[in-house]
Design a protein around this motif. Structure first.
Motif, PDB file in Angstrom:
ATOM      1  N   GLU A   8     107.530 -11.972 -63.165  1.00  9.28           N
ATOM      2  CA  GLU A   8     106.271 -11.276 -63.415  1.00  9.28           C
ATOM      3  C   GLU A   8     106.453  -9.983 -64.204  1.00  9.28           C
ATOM      4  OE1 GLU A   8     103.963 -10.793 -59.904  1.00  9.28           O
ATOM      5  OE2 GLU A   8     103.870 -12.933 -59.460  1.00  9.28           O
ATOM      6  N   GLU A   9     107.650  -9.374 -64.137  1.00  8.54           N
ATOM      7  CA  GLU A   9     107.876  -8.114 -64.840  1.00  8.54           C
ATOM      8  C   GLU A   9     108.243  -8.334 -66.299  1.00  8.54           C
ATOM      9  OE1 GLU A   9     107.302  -5.193 -63.579  1.00  8.54           O
ATOM     10  OE2 GLU A   9     106.809  -5.933 -61.587  1.00  8.54           O
ATOM     11  N   MET A  10     109.200  -9.227 -66.572  1.00  7.14           N
ATOM     12  CA  MET A  10     109.752  -9.378 -67.914  1.00  7.14           C
ATOM     13  C   MET A  10     109.298 -10.639 -68.635  1.00  7.14           C
ATOM     14  SD  MET A  10     111.337  -6.594 -68.101  1.00  7.14           S
ATOM     15  CE  MET A  10     112.079  -6.839 -69.699  1.00  7.14           C
ATOM     16  N   ALA A  11     108.744 -11.590 -67.920  1.00 14.32           N
ATOM     17  CA  ALA A  11     108.275 -12.833 -68.553  1.00 14.32           C
ATOM     18  C   ALA A  11     106.958 -13.246 -67.903  1.00 14.32           C
ATOM     19  CB  ALA A  11     109.327 -13.931 -68.408  1.00 14.32           C
ATOM     20  N   PRO A  12     105.907 -12.452 -68.090  1.00 21.57           N
ATOM     21  CA  PRO A  12     104.666 -12.679 -67.334  1.00 21.57           C
ATOM     22  C   PRO A  12     103.903 -13.939 -67.704  1.00 21.57           C
ATOM     23  CG  PRO A  12     104.364 -10.944 -68.962  1.00 21.57           C
ATOM     24  CD  PRO A  12     105.828 -11.261 -68.949  1.00 21.57           C
ATOM     25  N   VAL A  13     104.201 -14.571 -68.856  1.00 14.69           N
ATOM     26  CA  VAL A  13     103.473 -15.786 -69.236  1.00 14.69           C
ATOM     27  C   VAL A  13     104.346 -17.030 -69.150  1.00 14.69           C
ATOM     28  CG1 VAL A  13     101.884 -14.513 -70.715  1.00 14.69           C
ATOM     29  CG2 VAL A  13     103.941 -15.528 -71.717  1.00 14.69           C
ATOM     30  N   GLU A  14     105.583 -16.885 -68.676  1.00  9.05           N
ATOM     31  CA  GLU A  14     106.477 -18.027 -68.543  1.00  9.05           C
ATOM     32  C   GLU A  14     106.485 -18.509 -67.091  1.00  9.05           C
ATOM     33  OE1 GLU A  14     110.302 -17.560 -70.454  1.00  9.05           O
ATOM     34  OE2 GLU A  14     109.494 -15.926 -71.677  1.00  9.05           O
ATOM     35  N   SER A  15     106.329 -19.792 -66.908  1.00  8.94           N
ATOM     36  CA  SER A  15     106.157 -20.336 -65.558  1.00  8.94           C
ATOM     37  C   SER A  15     107.461 -20.551 -64.813  1.00  8.94           C
ATOM     38  CB  SER A  15     105.425 -21.673 -65.639  1.00  8.94           C
ATOM     39  OG  SER A  15     106.255 -22.663 -66.238  1.00  8.94           O
ATOM     40  N   GLY A  16     108.581 -20.589 -65.535  1.00  8.67           N
ATOM     41  CA  GLY A  16     109.838 -20.984 -64.925  1.00  8.67           C
ATOM     42  C   GLY A  16     110.143 -22.442 -65.149  1.00  8.67           C
ATOM     43  N   ALA A  17     109.138 -23.232 -65.508  1.00  5.77           N
ATOM     44  CA  ALA A  17     109.336 -24.627 -65.893  1.00  5.77           C
ATOM     45  C   ALA A  17     109.430 -24.686 -67.413  1.00  5.77           C
ATOM     46  CB  ALA A  17     108.187 -25.501 -65.390  1.00  5.77           C
ATOM     47  N   GLU A  18     110.422 -25.370 -67.931  1.00 11.92           N
ATOM     48  CA  GLU A  18     110.644 -25.433 -69.375  1.00 11.92           C
ATOM     49  C   GLU A  18     109.411 -25.963 -70.100  1.00 11.92           C
ATOM     50  OE1 GLU A  18     112.480 -25.368 -73.125  1.00 11.92           O
ATOM     51  OE2 GLU A  18     113.088 -24.443 -71.229  1.00 11.92           O
ATOM     52  N   GLY A  19     108.924 -25.180 -71.076  1.00 13.09           N
ATOM     53  CA  GLY A  19     107.805 -25.625 -71.902  1.00 13.09           C
ATOM     54  C   GLY A  19     106.438 -25.436 -71.296  1.00 13.09           C
ATOM     55  N   VAL A  20     106.346 -24.791 -70.133  1.00 13.72           N
ATOM     56  CA  VAL A  20     105.050 -24.569 -69.489  1.00 13.72           C
ATOM     57  C   VAL A  20     104.785 -23.070 -69.430  1.00 13.72           C
ATOM     58  CG1 VAL A  20     103.635 -24.923 -67.429  1.00 13.72           C
ATOM     59  CG2 VAL A  20     105.322 -26.649 -68.095  1.00 13.72           C
ATOM     60  N   PHE A  21     103.663 -22.653 -70.003  1.00 13.70           N
ATOM     61  CA  PHE A  21     103.313 -21.238 -70.066  1.00 13.70           C
ATOM     62  C   PHE A  21     101.962 -21.015 -69.383  1.00 13.70           C
ATOM     63  CE2 PHE A  21     106.020 -22.396 -73.594  1.00 13.70           C
ATOM     64  CZ  PHE A  21     107.038 -21.447 -73.507  1.00 13.70           C
ATOM     65  N   LEU A  22     101.691 -19.773 -69.009  1.00 15.38           N
ATOM     66  CA  LEU A  22     100.525 -19.438 -68.201  1.00 15.38           C
ATOM     67  C   LEU A  22      99.704 -18.354 -68.891  1.00 15.38           C
ATOM     68  CD1 LEU A  22     102.482 -19.037 -64.848  1.00 15.38           C
ATOM     69  CD2 LEU A  22     101.485 -21.144 -65.754  1.00 15.38           C
ATOM     70  N   ALA A  23      98.403 -18.356 -68.649  1.00 18.10           N
ATOM     71  CA  ALA A  23      97.550 -17.324 -69.236  1.00 18.10           C
ATOM     72  C   ALA A  23      96.259 -17.188 -68.444  1.00 18.10           C
ATOM     73  CB  ALA A  23      97.227 -17.650 -70.708  1.00 18.10           C
ATOM     74  N   GLY A  24      95.722 -15.970 -68.450  1.00 18.46           N
ATOM     75  CA  GLY A  24      94.390 -15.731 -67.926  1.00 18.46           C
ATOM     76  C   GLY A  24      94.308 -15.690 -66.417  1.00 18.46           C
ATOM     77  N   ALA A  25      93.109 -15.967 -65.915  1.00 18.21           N
ATOM     78  CA  ALA A  25      92.822 -15.827 -64.494  1.00 18.21           C
ATOM     79  C   ALA A  25      93.491 -16.897 -63.639  1.00 18.21           C
ATOM     80  CB  ALA A  25      91.307 -15.861 -64.268  1.00 18.21           C
ATOM     81  N   ALA A  26      94.212 -17.841 -64.254  1.00 15.58           N
ATOM     82  CA  ALA A  26      95.025 -18.763 -63.468  1.00 15.58           C
ATOM     83  C   ALA A  26      96.090 -18.007 -62.684  1.00 15.58           C
ATOM     84  CB  ALA A  26      95.685 -19.795 -64.381  1.00 15.58           C
ATOM     85  N   LEU A  27      96.498 -16.843 -63.225  1.00 13.97           N
ATOM     86  CA  LEU A  27      97.520 -16.025 -62.590  1.00 13.97           C
ATOM     87  C   LEU A  27      96.940 -15.016 -61.608  1.00 13.97           C
ATOM     88  CD1 LEU A  27      99.502 -15.522 -65.841  1.00 13.97           C
ATOM     89  CD2 LEU A  27     100.607 -16.243 -63.743  1.00 13.97           C
ATOM     90  N   GLY A  28      95.642 -14.769 -61.691  1.00 11.00           N
ATOM     91  CA  GLY A  28      94.993 -13.775 -60.849  1.00 11.00           C
ATOM     92  C   GLY A  28      93.836 -13.142 -61.591  1.00 11.00           C
ATOM     93  N   PRO A  29      93.020 -12.339 -60.919  1.00  8.13           N
ATOM     94  CA  PRO A  29      91.862 -11.716 -61.577  1.00  8.13           C
ATOM     95  C   PRO A  29      92.282 -10.879 -62.787  1.00  8.13           C
ATOM     96  CG  PRO A  29      91.730 -11.461 -59.195  1.00  8.13           C
ATOM     97  CD  PRO A  29      93.095 -11.994 -59.487  1.00  8.13           C
TER      98      PRO A  29
END
Length: 401
Positions: free
Chosen positions: A347-368
């Protein structure tokens, strides 16, 4: 404008009215995604989006998009600015489809009293459609897309009002959530932008906003702050004062959390320029009495009990994950926290990387999140995808023959 641009882009393929059903890794390191496109019972290739079918449909049901404050037709577009702007048929409430299926299952006679084949009831949409786009036999379709990367941006829902019995539990018509009030303010909304009470269509002369409705309440709601409520309540209160100049707007709040450039000044402007009254305190109960809503609470600055009579109450209900988010997380092997929001690998250094190869995250899926933060995350996720593709291409070009 952005969604329209996406709908017309040559390199963007939209799968709307669809859901992901399966995911597997491809040989190239990407994914093969199985997508179920739900039957719309309308041939979108023939449909011109003229709206005649919706105009002629005689039946209405409650509209989820309008948050229950207005009905919609049984054949309808999912939202006023839907892309593509083509209708879908609500099979569960369609008289024609239900009677047709009842005939096929033998639940009702398939012949009339004269022994002639009986016809299903209604079908007005098909009778008046100028292009013959209605397709009563349309089925769900399954397609597979091979993709190099995935961005999960599943958005959010609002805490159901039924979980707030002290505020009416969704039973008081004139107690609405923030999204419902947003629809009342919208020019494309059910009242064309006029602020009218859902119960009787009267103009509310006193609107009370209740912040932290379910937020920061681990016993009855959620333990976290929903982050955007302080700002959108201030915005909605100012818009209400513009629409109803002689109206009064009051805001109950625990404390104002307006962290961001210009945010605190925005809330101050609501108070000083638009005369929105802020009452520091928690609302304990909302009930109806003699045609008005009674909002009971405590002003923690004066240490006095407060009782306000309102014509309309707007609840800034807690932001919660979409109901489908856990299933999506499971399909792609992404972790979720105790509240159901997706969790990045770092969450600090890679806030849009899910930890699964090729899967990225964005927006309110992560929280408000507010709009600027959401846009920044979306841009970051897109940049990460481009970086991934570049690395793969470099590996392909340098790999030994």
């Amino acid at each position: 404008p952005r969604t329209v641009e996406v709908g017309h882009h040559d390199l963007v393929r939209l799968h709307t009215y669809s859901e992901i059903e399966s995911v597997r890794r491809s040989d190239s390191g990407g994914f093969v995604v199985g997508i179920r496109r739900r039957a719309a019972y309308v041939d979108w290739d023939k449909c011109t989006g003229c709206g005649v079918c919706q105009e002629k449909c005689p039946f209405k049901v409650e509209s989820a998009f309008e948050r229950g404050i207005a009905p919609r037709k049984v054949i309808y577009t999912l939202s006023p600015q839907a892309v593509p702007n083509k209708p879908v048929l609500d099979a569960e409430h369609c008289r024609y489809l239900q009677s047709k299926w009842d005939m096929q299952a033998g639940r009702i006679p398939s012949v009339d009293k004269q022994g002639q084949p009986a016809s299903p009831k209604c079908g007005a949409c098909a009778k008046f459609c100028p292009t013959g786009a209605l397709n009563w036999d349309q089925q769900d379709t399954l397609v597979e897309e091979e993709v190099g990367a995935v961005i999960l941006a599943t958005g959010y829902d609002l805490l159901p009002a039924s979980r707030l019995p002290e505020y009416g539990g969704g039973e008081l018509k004139d107690v609405v959530d923030g999204l419902a009030f947003e629809r009342l303010l919208a020019a494309s909304g059910p009242t064309a932008g006029k602020v009218l009470r859902p119960s009787d269509g009267a103009v509310p002369k006193h609107v009370v906003f209740v912040q932290c409705s379910g937020s920061r309440d681990p016993e009855r709601g959620v333990p976290y702050c929903s982050k955007i409520c302080c700002l959108y309540v201030a915005k909605q209160a100012m818009l209400y004062k513009h629409r109803v100049p002689d109206g009064e707007a009051s805001v109950f709040y625990i404390d104002v959390r307006a962290g961001g450039k210009g945010y605190e000044e925005f809330v101050t402007r609501a108070q000083e320029e638009h005369h929105v009254r802020y009452l520091r305190g928690k609302v304990s109960r909302i009930y109806s009495q003699d045609g008005r809503l009674i909002v009971k609470g405590v002003d923690t600055l004066s240490h006095r009990a407060v009782e306000v009579q309102a014509d309309l109450v707007v609840l800034a209900t807690a932001i919660v994950p979409r109901v489908s988010t856990p299933a999506v997380a499971g399909l792609f092997g992404v972790a979720a926290d105790g509240n159901g929001f997706l969790v990045s690998g770092d969450e600090e250094m890679a806030p849009v990387e899910s930890g699964a190869e090729g899967v990225f995250l964005a927006g309110a899926a992560l929280g408000p999140k507010d709009i600027p933060e959401t846009v920044a995350q979306a841009s970051g996720a897109a940049a990460k995808v481009l970086s991934l593709f570049r690395r793969r291409r470099m590996l392909e070009t340098t790999a030994p023959a």
